[in-house]
Design an enzyme around this catalytic site. Sequence first.
Site, PDB file in Angstrom:
ATOM      1  CE1 TYR A 152      -3.578   2.632   0.585  1.00 21.21           C
ATOM      2  CE2 TYR A 152      -2.338   3.305   2.531  1.00 21.21           C
ATOM      3  CZ  TYR A 152      -3.353   3.538   1.628  1.00 21.21           C
ATOM      4  OH  TYR A 152      -4.140   4.657   1.750  1.00 21.21           O
ATOM      5  CG  ASP A 247       5.658   3.687   0.963  1.00 25.69           C
ATOM      6  OD1 ASP A 247       5.955   4.332   2.003  1.00 25.69           O
ATOM      7  OD2 ASP A 247       4.493   3.584   0.539  1.00 25.69           O
ATOM      8  CE  LYS A 275       0.728   4.313   8.621  1.00 30.93           C
ATOM      9  NZ  LYS A 275       0.874   3.872   7.243  1.00 30.93           N
TER      10      LYS A 275
HETATM   11  C1  LIG Z   1       0.306   4.489   5.888  1.00 38.53           C
HETATM   12  C2  LIG Z   1       1.066   4.303   4.641  1.00 38.53           C
HETATM   13  C3  LIG Z   1       0.971   5.190   3.555  1.00 38.53           C
HETATM   14  C4  LIG Z   1      -0.016   6.325   3.529  1.00 38.53           C
HETATM   15  O1  LIG Z   1       0.241   7.257   4.524  1.00 38.53           O
HETATM   16  P1  LIG Z   1      -0.934   8.274   4.956  1.00 38.53           P
HETATM   17  O2  LIG Z   1      -0.278   9.172   5.948  1.00 38.53           O
HETATM   18  O3  LIG Z   1      -2.018   7.426   5.510  1.00 38.53           O
HETATM   19  O4  LIG Z   1      -1.350   8.978   3.715  1.00 38.53           O
HETATM   20  C5  LIG Z   1       1.785   4.989   2.471  1.00 38.53           C
HETATM   21  N1  LIG Z   1       2.656   3.973   2.434  1.00 38.53           N
HETATM   22  C6  LIG Z   1       2.782   3.093   3.449  1.00 38.53           C
HETATM   23  C7  LIG Z   1       3.781   2.012   3.349  1.00 38.53           C
HETATM   24  C8  LIG Z   1       1.984   3.232   4.575  1.00 38.53           C
HETATM   25  O5  LIG Z   1       2.090   2.330   5.554  1.00 38.53           O
END
Ligand SMILES: *Cc1c(COP(=O)(O)O)cnc(C)c1O
Length: 441
Positions: A152, A247, A275
């Site tokens: 994601y 990511d 995060k």
């Molecule tokens: C949570 C997450 C996102 C999106 O971040 P948001 O702050 O919710 O937009 C993108 N990539 C990864 C790997 C994530 O865990």
Amino acid sequence: MFPQQAAIDAEDLSRKYFERALRVCPGGVHSPVRAFKGVGGTPIFFRSAQGAKLISVDGREYIDFCQSFGPLMLGHRDPDVSGAVEEAIETAWSFGACEPYSLELAEWITSRLPWVEMLRFVSSGTEAVMSALRVARAATNRNRILKFEGCYHGHSDSLLVKAGSGLAGLAASSSAGVSSQVASETLVAHLDDEDAVRKLFDEFGKEIAAVILEPLPANYGLLIQRRDFIEEVVKIAREHGALVIFDEVISGFRVALGGMAEVLGMRPDLITYGKVIGGGFPVACYGGRKDLMELVAPAGPVYQAGTLSANPVGMRAGLATLKKIESENVYEKLEWKTARFCEDLNGDLKQRDLPFQLTRSASIFWLHARTKEPIRRIDQIPSHHASNFAKVFHRALDGGIYLAPSGYEVNFMSLAHSDELLEHAHDAILRAVEASQLGNG
Ligand SMILES: *Cc1c(COP(=O)(O)O)cnc(C)c1O
């Protein structure tokens, strides 16, 4: 300590709030998983939180393993972070101008993570990823992106895609409202399958700007990858002149200070964080090679901006969080705490021959249907997992445990989870699995 006697009233109060919320926001929420669609029932409304605990609107306490989906490594309202936030509020909560707080956080990060030569703060992981892709396209003058099914990367259009039903590798949008043209520029491969990646590069290699992956995929269960696989993906991408984007919005600062890049000893061209970096405030960033980041406006031609970017409250909360994580050896503590919790629980689940298990990496764990082999791709997740998880989730909830409300979300340990709370959680989760009538087909 965990009075559940008010259960009936509790449900009623949350239900009343939810009914009101349904009238004014789609699905009653501001982010889909919160609505409990994956587990059924009415979501609980929480009034406050402290340490490892959530307190619902009617005063029930829960041990929280969701931890805001990852940012809260230190638990809720850690006193040091709270102090930094109070100081920030006393000085200013937004400038829209230059200030030293983002500089301090940027220098702190770049001085520790050598692959982050430069960075740009944004307000969400989605924005960070979307911007990193723009940089990759500008740098390579190519349009296609390769991503993996089960990773994601936020909700920007080019990443709301899934494997299409037609030609292997070609994506279809996974959301209404994403133009098919945009979706068609993203290629999708399965995780754990370097051959598929090689084939896609053989066919589209000259058009692929970047391959993006979660080096520790943790948004569709916890799909721990073989090191060989990641190495091979990086190698193939480089051979074809494509950039590598890690990511690490979920793994960054969580599995190690330098996230998976540090764990694997690999150096991506671009990287995204979110995060943990904001300690629970809306902070994220993208960064990496200086020559690439200098393409970003106003230094270069890639436009990207944000009214509230590098918000000083978030900057100071983030720095306080990261400093504490580093100085108090939090990784070692969490590794030990989470390993013991998961191993003990796995031992008891196995001993009782219950069809559930935990998969763990650092302080991230995933509760899932037992399988013989480790799960590395989404098509290896047993089809009965989601409905079984829903049962376990509700029983655990009744026992005072708040797990992430979907069988495809991972859970997080924080520094605030004390031995006493973990003992209680162990028993409550074990009882929840035991009491659930778990099917296996
Ligand atoms: C949570 C997450 C996102 C999106 O971040 P948001 O702050 O919710 O937009 C993108 N990539 C990864 C790997 C994530 O865990």
